[in-house]
Write an enzyme that holds these catalytic residues in place. Sequence first.
Site, PDB file in Angstrom:
ATOM      1  N   SER A 108       0.832  -1.210   0.000  1.00 19.28           N
ATOM      2  CA  SER A 108       0.000   0.000   0.000  1.00 19.28           C
ATOM      3  C   SER A 108       0.869   1.264   0.000  1.00 19.28           C
ATOM      4  CB  SER A 108      -0.964  -0.074   1.193  1.00 19.28           C
ATOM      5  OG  SER A 108      -1.961   0.886   1.103  1.00 19.28           O
ATOM      6  N   ASP A 158     -10.350  -3.785  -4.856  1.00 25.41           N
ATOM      7  CA  ASP A 158      -9.670  -2.845  -3.951  1.00 25.41           C
ATOM      8  C   ASP A 158     -10.392  -1.497  -4.009  1.00 25.41           C
ATOM      9  OD1 ASP A 158      -7.888  -1.130  -2.650  1.00 25.41           O
ATOM     10  OD2 ASP A 158      -6.140  -2.275  -3.315  1.00 25.41           O
ATOM     11  N   HIS A 189      -8.330  -4.597  -0.588  1.00 24.82           N
ATOM     12  CA  HIS A 189      -7.041  -3.982  -0.271  1.00 24.82           C
ATOM     13  C   HIS A 189      -6.143  -4.848   0.641  1.00 24.82           C
ATOM     14  CE1 HIS A 189      -4.454  -0.513  -0.540  1.00 24.82           C
ATOM     15  NE2 HIS A 189      -4.340  -0.454   0.775  1.00 24.82           N
TER      16      HIS A 189
END
Length: 217
Positions: A108, A158, A189
């Site tokens: 991320s 996501d 995610h």
Amino acid sequence: MSADLGFVHRYLPGEDESSPTLLMLHGTGGNEEDLVGLGETLAPGAAILSPRGKVSEYGAPRFFRRLAEGVFDHEDLLFRTHELAEFVEAASATYGFERSKLVAVGYSNGANVAASTILLHPGLLRAAVLFRAMVPFEPDVTPHLSGMPIFLAAGRMDRMIPPDNTQRLADILIEAGADVDLRWRNVGHPLTYDDVSEAKQWLASLLPQLSGAQDIR
Ligand code: MLT
């Protein structure tokens, strides 16, 4: 073992001199401890360098500022990327690992700063595993990433990262000459076991090439 070097970090030496080093870059709200176990799972015996992002978003560590979700503070991103690159070079000199065996592993926000580092400092990292990454910025000049192995793991569901944004990142990297392996799954995610096991296999096929690599100094 943890000298300062400008970032709070963990460094765990590798099994032997031929071991690769994983640069572990956490997501928003993580810290230098978070991804140590993931690194040990992905490449047992590898050295691990794991810094904590220096930006605080209401107390949550990050690697660069954002103005809103998915909207980055470009100036801060550039500054923080250079700062991270300096840290990596200083850590290589202090701990004695070879950058020719350095593989970034980011999740991320950590994957986004890794992507930014690849674009701004081509040659600093040997390879990268980017989980849930997006375009950090559109480069004005296409960097030379000839043959750089990059594994991207993305989720079609996501909600933080639109799929076409990850695809655009892959396209930028491919245009720059990187050897991109982009894997899509029907997930969101958070990281999944399948992401980890696919990345582990990908790394296992790459690591033999790295063990004989030597730095050009
Ligand atoms: C970012 O800010 O880097 C991305 O939106 C992902 C995240 O929230 O960490």
